[in-house]
Design an enzyme around this catalytic site. Structure first.
Site, short mmCIF file in Angstrom:
data_model
loop_
_atom_site.label_atom_id
_atom_site.label_comp_id
_atom_site.label_asym_id
_atom_site.label_seq_id
_atom_site.Cartn_x
_atom_site.Cartn_y
_atom_site.Cartn_z
CE1 TYR A 266 -3.85 2.39 0.83
CE2 TYR A 266 -2.09 3.57 1.95
CZ TYR A 266 -3.36 3.54 1.42
OH TYR A 266 -4.14 4.66 1.45
CD GLU B 72 -6.06 4.38 -1.37
OE1 GLU B 72 -7.04 4.15 -2.12
OE2 GLU B 72 -6.15 4.39 -0.13
#
Ligand code: ADP
Ligand code: MG
Length: 397
Positions: free
Chosen positions: A119, A207
């Site tokens: 992530y 993101e």
């Protein structure tokens, strides 16, 4: 302002960041050609909506065992079939709410062999007033859940704007993510590209979930979500052109055309207020008296009759609205002007629900007199507390 995954990946590609080759498809009949332009032997068909969680989401009226909004295909034909199955249907994910979002575009992309899912995000951290990196070894998952259950698996740190991005930032991330050898170098380079893109385009959020280590050991951005500062989009014609109005709340879209600060919410009391602080206070006090606001709406300091009318139309077009509270503090704006605006608006758009008006400030007596003499069914309020009590009582009985 948000954009689609395929648009975000095009920006990443422009900045040299590693992404898979892919084609966007609007019509099912174009899918075969699009998929045929990719290498294979694996294709991934991805629904393009402004919401995450597509892989784990499900389509409305799905057949038993049907997959979500990210599907693998082993041939060009299969990729075309999956595209046809997704286009025009409504995908529900944990981010869309139960209404879901209609899929009008599909991205067909080369499939990647995945070794690890990581992530990575960049965001404007309001606490430090700086751009921050956020990374975790727990990619592909809901990061909110990781933050709640295993916060030690998340690393977050701000970048000093005086120095900007430095190699040690990238190495710190690489270490946290457990990258090795050539991957560290790739990471340092990629983080620099992302930081540059983020600042160049005035982003609010970027993101990459997941950022993957491929089966050949290289880093790749497998998903991409970008949000841009709406107040800075005017500086970026290329970004403004990526806006997909079908993804936006029609009421918010109408409001933006009239320069009204409007956010749709799920309550039953429509609010028309001047000033963001007063709008927040109005929402709070509605909650205090046991109801929920249907919207945030700041008509601004220089609201004209036209603007007030537009605001009214937007509020009354919301079927959830069971009552309206107008709460105006006249400063530069005079209360009599607002009163006249409200009455003109009510006359034009009609009124099916109770309306409470609270006026205070410049020319308040004149404003109240205009409301009282209008002959319209308007409930006058003495102050904020009185206004909130009256509208909640009118709606809830
Ligand atoms: P979302 O976050 O909306 O569910 P993602 O793009 O993150 O969508 O895709 C969900 C999952 O699907 C990823 O975590 C990854 O495992 C898989 N996936 C997505 N794109 C590809 C691809 N090009 N090749 C292989 N697997 C993919
Ligand atoms: Mg994702």
């Amino acid at each position: 302002m948000n954009i689609h995954e395929y648009q975000a990946k095009a920006l990443l590609r422009d900045y040299g960041a590693p992404v898979s080759d892919g084609r966007v498809v609007f019509k099912a009949e174009d899918a075969k050609t699009a998929a045929g332009e990719l290498d294979g032997p694996l294709w991934v068909v991805k629904a393009q909506i402004h919401a995450g969680g597509r892989g784990k989401g499900s389509f409305k009226e799905a057949s038993a065992g049907e997959k979500g909004g990210v599907r693998l295909a082993k041939s060009v034909e299969e990729a075309a079939e999956e595209t046809a199955r997704m286009l025009g249907r409504t995908l529900v994910t944990h981010q869309t709410g139960p209404v879901g979002k209609q899929v009008n575009r599909v991205y067909i992309e080369d499939g990647s062999g995945i070794e690890r899912e990581l992530y990575l995000a960049l965001l404007v951290d309001r606490q430090s007033s700086r751009i921050s990196f956020v990374c975790s070894t727990e990619g592909g998952m809901d990061i909110e859940e990781v933050a709640a259950s295993t916060p030690e698996k998340i690393l977050s740190f701000p970048v000093d704007p005086a120095t900007g991005y430095q190699g040690f930032h990238g190495r710190r991330i690489a270490f946290m993510l457990g990258l090795e050898g050539a991957q560290v170098k790739q990471c340092v380079k990629l983080m620099g590209q992302l930081y540059q893109l983020f600042t160049d385009k005035d982003m609010e959020m970027l993101e990459i979930n997941p950022l993957i280590v491929t089966d050949s050991g290289d880093l790749k951005c497998l998903d991409a979500k970008m949000g841009f500062d709406g107040n800075a989009v005017y500086r970026h014609g290329d970004i403004a052109a990526l806006r997909d109005e079908t993804e936006e709340d029609p009421k918010e879209l109408a409001a933006s055309k009239y320069d009204l600060n409007y956010i749709a919410l799920d309550g039953e009391i429509g609010c028309m207020v001047n000033g963001a602080g007063l709008a927040m206070a109005t929402m709070d006090i509605i909650k205090l008296y046991g109801a929920e606001p249907a919207n945030f709406l700041d008509v601004g300091g220089g609201a004209t009759t036209e603007k007030v009318t537009e605001a009214f139309k937007i509020i009354t077009s919301d079927p959830n609205v069971k009552g309206i509270l107008v709460n105006i503090f006249g400063g530069i704006m005079r209360c009599d002007v607002i009163a006249e605006g409200v009455i003109a608006a009510v006359k034009e758009v009609g009124l099916q629900v109770p309306l409470v008006v609270r006026l205070e400030g410049t020319n308040v007596e004149k404003g109240k007199e205009i409301i009282a003499n209008s002959g319209l069914n308007v409930i006058a309020a003495e102050n904020l507390k009185d206004g909130a009590e009256k509208i909640v009582k009118a709606v809830k009985g």
